[in-house]
Write a protein that holds these residues in place. Structure first.
Motif, PDB file in Angstrom:
ATOM      1  N   ALA A 117       0.829  -1.207   0.000  1.00 19.28           N
ATOM      2  CA  ALA A 117       0.000   0.000   0.000  1.00 19.28           C
ATOM      3  C   ALA A 117       0.862   1.257   0.000  1.00 19.28           C
TER       4      ALA A 117
ATOM      5  N   THR B 100      -1.249   4.810   4.731  1.00 19.38           N
ATOM      6  CA  THR B 100      -0.978   3.400   4.433  1.00 19.38           C
ATOM      7  C   THR B 100      -1.941   2.433   5.122  1.00 19.38           C
TER       8      THR B 100
ATOM      9  N   PHE C  45      -5.405   2.661   3.408  1.00 24.11           N
ATOM     10  CA  PHE C  45      -5.360   2.204   2.022  1.00 24.11           C
ATOM     11  C   PHE C  45      -5.173   0.693   1.952  1.00 24.11           C
ATOM     12  N   ALA C  46      -4.347   0.136   2.845  1.00 17.84           N
ATOM     13  CA  ALA C  46      -4.149  -1.318   2.867  1.00 17.84           C
ATOM     14  C   ALA C  46      -5.447  -2.030   3.240  1.00 17.84           C
TER      15      ALA C  46
ATOM     16  N   VAL D 203      -5.757  -2.888  -0.664  1.00 19.59           N
ATOM     17  CA  VAL D 203      -4.779  -3.945  -0.901  1.00 19.59           C
ATOM     18  C   VAL D 203      -5.239  -5.276  -0.321  1.00 19.59           C
TER      19      VAL D 203
END
Length: 206
Positions: free
Chosen positions: A69, A178, A181-182, A186
C-alpha cells in the motif's frame, strides 16, 4: 541417615522431563517480512534524506499488505502532481520562474527529453533546445520558449522539480494513509486473488 538421603534422592524428578518454557505467539503478531521486500525497503531508504527514515523505518516490520500500500501511494503522489502541474503549465502558458531553473530543472529536462525523444513525441534536437532554454533562464532570467516539443519538455521538467521538492510531504502523507489504504484496497485485492488462485488450483486437481 543413609536411608533418608536415599529416599529423598529417589523423589527427585528426572531432568529429561523438565521442559523449558516456550515463547507464545499471539494472533496479533505480524508475519515476518519476506527478505526481498526488506531489501526493497532498504534500497528505498538509502535514496531518502535521513530525517525521513523515522517515518519509513517501521515499514521493515510491517505486513506485506502495508508495504504494498505504501509503494502504491508513493507512486500515486508522484504521478498525479506531475501530470496535473504539467497540464496546468501547458494550458495556462505560465511557468513559475524559480522552479524552472537550476540543477533540478536541468535534470528534469534531460530525463523527459530522452523519454519523449524515445517515444517519438518530440523531434530530434528539441531536447537540447529545451536544455539550452533552461540554462539561459538561469543566466539571463528571461524565457524565449515557443510552442511544440521544447515547451513540453520544459513544462514537464518544471512539474518534476516541484514534485521532487514535495517529497517529504509525499512520504509523510503516504505513511499516514498506508493503514487505511491497505485495509480498503490492498487486503481485499490480495484476498480476491488468493481466492481465484485457490479455485483454479482446485479445478486443476479434479
Amino acid at each position: 541417615m543413609f536411608k533418608r538421603t536415599t529416599l529423598v534422592r529417589s523423589f527427585r524428578p528426572p531432568i529429561a522431563h523438565i521442559r523449558a518454557p516456550t515463547r507464545r505467539r499471539f494472533a496479533t503478531e505480524p508475519p515476518p517480512t519476506p527478505p526481498n521486500t526488506q531489501s526493497r525497503i532498504e534500497r528505498f531508504n538509502r535514496r531518502l534524506p535521513k530525517f525521513l527514515h523515522k517515518y519509513t523505518n517501521a515499514l521493515g516490520s510491517a505486513p506485506v499488505s502495508h508495504i504494498t500500500a505504501f509503494f502504491i501511494l508513493h507512486e500515486i503522489t508522484a504521478i498525479v502532481p506531475l501530470l496535473g502541474l504539467a497540464a496546468t503549465f501547458h494550458y495556462t502558458h505560465w511557468l513559475p520562474g524559480w522552479f524552472a531553473e537550476g540543477g533540478w530543472a536541468l535534470e528534469g529536462v534531460e530525463r523527459f527529453g530522452k523519454y519523449f525523444k524515445r517515444k517519438g513525441w518530440i523531434r530530434s534536437g528539441e531536447a537540447e533546445e529545451a536544455e539550452l532554454e533552461v540554462e539561459m533562464r538561469t543566466r539571463d532570467k528571461a524565457w524565449n520558449i515557443g510552442e511544440g516539443g521544447v515547451r513540453l519538455v520544459v513544462e514537464f521538467a518544471t512539474a518534476y522539480t516541484i514534485t521532487k521538492i514535495l517529497l517529504p510531504a509525499r512520504i509523510v502523507a503516504s505513511v499516514w494513509a498506508t493503514p487505511w489504504f491497505a485495509r480498503k484496497t490492498v487486503v481485499p485485492l490480495l484476498a480476491k486473488f488468493k481466492g481465484m488462485f485457490g479455485r483454479s488450483k482446485g479445478k486443476g486437481t479434479t
